[in-house]
Enzyme design. Structure first.
Site, short mmCIF file in Angstrom:
data_model
loop_
_atom_site.label_atom_id
_atom_site.label_comp_id
_atom_site.label_asym_id
_atom_site.label_seq_id
_atom_site.Cartn_x
_atom_site.Cartn_y
_atom_site.Cartn_z
CB THR A 165 -16.28 38.37 -20.46
OG1 THR A 165 -14.94 38.58 -20.88
CG2 THR A 165 -16.54 36.89 -20.28
CD GLU A 209 -11.03 40.26 -13.67
OE1 GLU A 209 -10.83 40.79 -12.57
OE2 GLU A 209 -12.11 39.74 -14.00
#
Lengths: 259, 388
Positions: free
Chosen positions: B158, B369
């Site tokens: 990202t 995550e």
């Protein structure tokens, strides 16, 4: 350079706005209030001017207790300090009384180079206080400014009115700005935290040497006789297209004088 | 005892919401449709101080707490999940590792721009063959004189290819430790380093306005002093920054559920069927009641975890609270988008209504995550179960 920004706390236009039944004054207590959007442009311009000349920005407002929120917003954006003129006798004051009180407050602040404000408040919308204030203080006045700069003791500003003209005036001056002048910043997290430690003074009419009889509803030169709520929005009109839809639409628009 | 956020946090929430509704919400659908990363809005978010909330004032930050960052992520995520993850990743993966492990020189070089939102940093951990299993990292960095030579590839990174990305911190094998296990270290690779290629962006199910790329390294050389933290501690260092990231992802999920609740209440009041608003029907109203419970429970777990982190509670306790918050909030976010879409009926399947975008955006929350499975594993281990 010392700049005073006039900020007004107004009922949020996005929420319901009401008037007091007894005296037809704007309800400023039972509604969501915000810093008048047009004044945000004035705060932003003051911060830009002060930032480039290491100046001081003081946010000044007049209004009931809750109006201190307008000062708070200005402080969160970056103004250095605030002055709140608050007194029960001010309730219902007209533009003349407002300009009188603000002139006294600016006099008490003292040695001001520039007074900035929005071109109108988003509630009353009269646009007359800046000129009245200039008259009372003997300051130059430039209204409806879309671009400005200050060089030494000279303000250079582009007035956007029926015509566009660029004028100069010596400081001290009062400048009212339009929404074309800049893009107001949002308060940052740091700004919100810092604002809590910035000084805000609260002044009464007595502090300014203004008699209660000179302000308020009874001293106002005009009185609101009645208020009428805008009618609820009605269901729209549906035009069915039977081959002449365009003509019908044009007729509708013409009947409402849109075209 | 109180379950409310402080007045300061609520005041800050109001400003972020005002910003999000004026500057982001009106454009979110178009950015999503055009897969457009709105760099000007990211800069404006920087102006609001969002990237520097938790950074020290010395680097231009506000020295604030994780709770305030969660408030910001929740509010941005409430209107646009793509920009919510952009903020989350920029702070949690971009700024935090450099802030935590960087030398003074590294911090001075990278942080001021990152904290101001003038630049973005990314973190490259995941590879085609490894994710949470960071020990399986294949990317190699070899010391050649006073330079690291990097070869390998990273994926799903990202913020790695935006026009303002200044660097990517990557994990790489830098050797073998005494027990024969791979030695993992983290190295900062500046954007534009020869041999470091940002491959074309992914075609994703959701998060269309978020910038995600595969990265490849072929003999990319960076100075030896670009090592971040201690050589061989790359994996441990990474794990230590995960807890905050999970709490922040939970906040992003809370924003998603809140958006679904508001959209559903509004639609149920305005849409009529059989002569009454559909919200008058139990079948619809009860589902919306469930959304309210979801957002409240997710919010409580999230801000409890953030408050524990801010209060400096023991790391194991924070880790457990973060895992619970992340698991609960993200799974409920997926459920909430399903319910909201159902409440909207056929319109919920149309991109005309934001619920369709949130429906696509929510799924990744259960994955990024640390997947839901990883969170359950952590929670089970916390209970003393030696789960594999």
């Amino acid at each position: 350079m010392k700049i005073v920004v006039l900020v007004k706390h107004v009922p949020d236009a996005a929420a319901d706005r009401t008037f007091h039944e007894a005296d037809h004054t704007t309800d400023r207590v039972g509604v969501d209030g915000i810093l008048s959007e047009l004044d945000e442009y004035a705060v932003e311009e003051a911060l830009k001017l002060a930032g480039s000349e290491s100046g001081e920005v003081i946010a000044l407002t007049m209004g009931p207790e809750g109006s201190a929120d307008a000062i708070k917003r200005a402080l969160q954006m970056g103004a250095d300090s605030g002055v709140h003129v608050v007194d029960d006798a001010l309730h219902g004051s007209d533009a003349l009384a407002t300009s009188h009180v603000l002139a006294e407050a600016i006099g008490k602040i003292g040695e001001v180079d520039l007074v900035l404000t929005g071109m109108a408040s988003t509630d009353g919308g009269m646009s007359v206080v800046p000129a009245m204030l200039a008259e009372r203080l003997g300051f130059a006045h430039i209204g409806f400014v879309g671009e400005m700069s200050v060089d030494g003791g000279t303000v250079r500003a582009r007035r956007d009115s029926d015509v566009t003209e660029t004028v100069e005036a010596a400081t001290p001056a009062i400048v009212s700005v339009t929404d074309q002048i800049n893009e107001p910043r949002y308060p940052s997290f740091k700004g919100i935290m810092a604002a809590k430690k910035k000084p805000v003074e609260s002044w009464s009419l007595a502090d300014l040497g203004v008699a209660a009889e000179q302000v308020g509803l009874d001293a106002a030169w005009s009185q609101v006789q009645s208020v009428t709520k805008r009618p609820e929005r009605t269901q729209g009109e549906v035009v069915t297209d039977d081959g002449d839809g365009g003509i019908k639409l044009a007729e509708f628009l013409a009947s409402r004088k849109f075209i | 005892m109180t379950f409310e956020l402080s007045a300061d946090h609520e005041e800050f929430r109001k400003v972020v919401r005002e910003f999000a509704e004026a500057e982001i919400a009106p454009h979110a659908a178009r950015w999503d449709r055009e897969h457009h990363f709105p760099v000007d809005v990211v800069r404006a978010m920087g102006g609001l101080g969002l990237f520097g909330l938790t950074a020290p004032e010395a680097y231009g930050g506000a020295g604030g707490d994780l709770t305030s960052l969660c408030v910001a992520i929740e509010e941005i995520g409430r209107v646009d999940q793509s920009l919510g993850i952009t903020l989350e990743a920029a702070v949690g993966l971009g700024i935090n590792p450099i802030l935590t492990y960087g030398t003074d020189e590294q911090k001075q070089r990278w942080l001021p721009d990152l904290v101001a939102g003038r630049a973005l940093a990314a973190f490259g951990l995941t590879e085609p063959g490894s994710g949470s299993d960071a020990g399986a990292t294949k990317t190699r960095a070899t010391l050649d004189g006073d330079e690291w030579v990097i070869d390998g590839s990273k994926q799903f990174i990202t913020n790695s290819g935006t026009e303002i990305t200044s660097c990517v911190t990557i994990t790489a094998r830098t050797g073998t430790d005494a027990r024969g296990k791979p030695e993992i270290s983290t190295i900062i690779v500046p954007s534009g380093t020869p041999g470091f290629t940002v491959e074309p962006a992914y075609d994703k199910l959701g998060w269309h306005a978020s910038d995600t790329h595969p990265l490849s390294f072929s003999g990319a050389r960076v100075p030896a002093d670009h090592l971040l933290g201690t050589r061989g501690q790359g994996f441990a260092q990474f794990l230590a920054t995960l807890d905050e990231g999970r709490i922040a992802i939970a906040a992003l999920a809370v924003g998603c559920i809140q958006a679904m609740l508001e959209a559903s209440v509004s639609y149920a009041n305005e849409r009529t069927a059989f002569g009454v608003p559909i919200g008058n029907k139990q079948g619809v109203a009860f589902q919306i009641a469930d959304l309210q419970v979801m957002v409240e429970s997710a919010r409580l777990l999230t801000y409890k975890a953030a408050a524990m982190r801010d209060a400096g509670k023991p790391r194991d306790a924070v880790k457990q609270a973060a895992a619970r918050a992340k698991l609960h909030a993200t799974e409920n976010a997926v459920t909430a988008t399903r319910i909201a879409t159902q409440v909207h009926g056929g319109y919920g399947f149309m991109e005309e209504y934001p619920v369709a975008r949130f429906y696509r955006d929510a799924k990744i929350l259960e994955i990024g995550e640390g997947t839901s499975e990883v969170q359950r594993m952590l929670i089970a281990r916390g209970l003393g179960l030696s789960v594999e």
